[in-house]
Design a protein around this motif. Structure first.
Motif, PDB file in Angstrom:
ATOM      1  N   HIS A 397       0.728  -1.643   0.059  1.00  0.00           N
ATOM      2  CA  HIS A 397       0.636  -0.223   0.085  1.00  0.00           C
ATOM      3  C   HIS A 397       0.639   0.707  -0.009  1.00  0.00           C
ATOM      4  O   HIS A 397       0.922   2.408  -0.425  1.00  0.00           O
ATOM      5  N   ASP A 398       1.790   1.677   0.921  1.00  0.00           N
ATOM      6  CA  ASP A 398       2.803   2.005   1.236  1.00  0.00           C
ATOM      7  C   ASP A 398       4.136   2.273  -0.652  1.00  0.00           C
ATOM      8  O   ASP A 398       4.603   4.051  -0.427  1.00  0.00           O
ATOM      9  N   GLY A 399       3.624   1.402  -1.384  1.00  0.00           N
ATOM     10  CA  GLY A 399       4.677   1.734  -2.059  1.00  0.00           C
ATOM     11  C   GLY A 399       5.444   1.576  -2.397  1.00  0.00           C
ATOM     12  O   GLY A 399       7.339   1.160  -2.806  1.00  0.00           O
ATOM     13  N   ILE A 400       6.726   0.847  -0.816  1.00  0.00           N
ATOM     14  CA  ILE A 400       7.785  -0.241  -0.345  1.00  0.00           C
ATOM     15  C   ILE A 400       8.421  -1.261  -1.211  1.00  0.00           C
ATOM     16  O   ILE A 400       9.438  -0.987  -0.987  1.00  0.00           O
ATOM     17  N   PHE A 401       6.599  -2.069  -1.548  1.00  0.00           N
ATOM     18  CA  PHE A 401       7.238  -2.893  -2.244  1.00  0.00           C
ATOM     19  C   PHE A 401       6.312  -3.378  -3.031  1.00  0.00           C
ATOM     20  O   PHE A 401       5.402  -2.183  -3.084  1.00  0.00           O
ATOM     21  N   TYR A 402       6.308  -3.741  -4.251  1.00  0.00           N
ATOM     22  CA  TYR A 402       5.334  -3.741  -5.593  1.00  0.00           C
ATOM     23  C   TYR A 402       5.452  -5.028  -6.095  1.00  0.00           C
ATOM     24  O   TYR A 402       6.817  -5.874  -6.657  1.00  0.00           O
TER      25      TYR A 402
END
Length: 473
Positions: A397-402
């Motif tokens: 959700h936070d864009g740290i992982f994709y």
């Protein structure tokens, strides 16, 4: 960065512990290691702390070393134990031993590593808690926990392993709160205290279903078991142990399309069938090349594989020992195990039990069952955005992982195991391995892959810190 590097490892199973073992073994300078697990069974994880000793490894003893450069390490450890000392080593090497015994092996490795850590002035902290948030800051990675104070580490390895299965898609969502529904099939509770006068339903027909059946039998369940999955029961036994076949490898190259690759495999399956041999040795020979083949496929080809070929590949790839296979077949012959190929439509709990509605693919009509409990054995959830109360979902959700296009794992540079953010950039201090790399590598969950990845990540982290090969920053 602190004077003494702090390294956090999220996950206390094989992948996390062996990363730590290799860091301890190879570092030339003190470190601070934080090993974080939700349970205190560090080293065993879920896989090797079974509620039943009859749950055995699906790989022979001789191939289960925890170290890629010491192939007989586990076998030698087994042979040193009193109960195996007088047995023929070649027989033991080719046998399938208890998962709990393998857990004992990993625990002993971990305890030995903790002693080495003390000698090297490495501070090892075993933290039993749940990570609820991961934040990548300018000066490190902050990990927040359910119960403990947050910590900040310089580098973090996400070794979370497999997630529990996702719930089936049914209209009646309140059923999932029933005490008679078991979403996690690896818990002892799912096979205990069952009334043999009433049938039960297992959703899924894979290796976990087999383990669940063995668990039910051990708990004296003598009633009927129904199992429903899209493809029915197609698990094969290990039938050609020791037989190798590699003629097809000469025809396989990196630029092949999935259609061309499938054509080559089919051709050689026909060849071996002339001699009474099935496809397993052909698929086994692909094992060292599977990751490279997967990475060369297009997204469309991967999608086609997942929808049309995945099951066929899995049947040949994931097999069980012959004596376990015979037990399952006997239950079917005796009318105690009913395998259905179909799709669950709805599940409702009433005063008279659990009503299950499903579409039977073979008979092509809707059928009904009434059971006392439902056990979910459909396999791990891989779409992290759907995980509830899980920091992996927060990171997505936070864009740290994709995630990859097929939602199988985390996008990662598999050359250095560094996680990529949503914008495609690599995090310099965030690593992952194991099942989280399934989207990148496909084959990334067995000991053979995990031990290599854990060893490589330790080398990379220490090289970046200049704490390996005698150098010191």
């Amino acid at each position: 960065m602190s004077m003494i590097p702090r390294i956090g490892i999220i996950g206390g199973g094989f992948a996390g512990i062996m990363t730590a073992v290799n860091l301890i073994k190879k570092t030339t300078t003190p470190l601070e290691l934080y090993i974080i697990g939700e349970r205190s069974n560090f080293a065993r994880g879920t896989a090797y702390e079974s509620y039943l000793d009859k749950h055995i490894l699906n790989v022979t003893t001789g191939k289960m070393s925890a170290f890629p450069d010491q192939p007989s390490h586990f076998l030698d450890w087994v042979m040193s134990r009193p109960s195996f000392r007088d047995l023929p080593k070649d027989i033991v090497s080719s046998s399938f031993l208890s998962r709990n015994l393998y857990g004992d092996y990993l625990c002993e490795l971990w305890q030995e590593s903790i002693k080495i850590a003390e000698e090297k002035e490495i501070n090892v902290v075993e933290l039993v808690d749940t990570v609820i948030k991961l934040t990548n800051t300018e000066d490190g990675i902050e990990l927040s926990f359910l119960n403990s104070p947050s910590i900040k580490v310089d580098k973090c390895v996400v070794a979370t392993g497999n997630q529990i299965p996702k719930n089936p898609s049914i209209p009646n969502l309140p059923f999932f709160k029933s005490p008679n529904y078991f979403q996690n099939p690896w818990k002892k509770e799912c096979v205990g205290d069952v009334n043999s006068s009433r049938p039960i339903l297992i959703i899924g027909n894979g290796l976990t279903m087999v383990d669940t059946i063995l668990g039910l039998q051990d708990h004296k369940f003598k009633g009927e078991i129904y199992s429903i999955s899209p493809n029915g029961f197609n698990i094969l036994p290990h039938r050609h142990t020791g037989l190798t076949y590699q003629a097809h490898l000469e025809e396989i190259h990196d630029k092949m399309s999935l259609k061309e690759l499938t054509s080559v495999i089919h051709k050689h399956v026909k060849i071996v069938r002339q001699f009474g041999v099935s496809a397993e040795p052909i698929i086994d020979a692909l094992r060292p090349h599977t990751q490279r083949i997967w990475r060369n496929l297009t997204v469309v080809e991967k999608q086609f594989f997942m929808s049309r070929l995945r099951h066929l590949f899995g049947v040949a790839r994931h097999r069980i020992p012959l004596h376990i296979y015979d037990k399952i077949q006997k239950l079917r012959i005796d009318g105690l195990l009913h395998i259905q190929s179909g799709k669950i439509i709805d599940i409702t709990e009433t005063d008279r039990g659990i009503d299950v509605t499903y579409f039977d693919k073979k008979q092509r009509k809707t059928q009904f069952l009434n059971v006392s409990r439902v056990i979910n054995c459909t396999g791990p959830e891989t779409d992290f955005s759907k995980l509830e109360n899980n920091f992996l979902g927060q990171c997505i959700h936070d864009g740290i992982f994709y995630q990859d296009e097929l939602k199988l794992g985390i996008q990662t540079n598999v050359e250095n195991f560094k996680v990529k953010s949503k914008d495609g950039m690599e995090h310099s201090n965030l690593f992952t391995l194991g099942s989280n790399l399934k989207g990148e590598l496909w084959e990334s969950t067995a000991v053979n892959e995990l031990r290599q990845q854990a060893n490589a990540i330790a080398d990379i982290i220490l090289a970046e810190e200049n704490f390996i090969d005698g150098s010191n920053k």
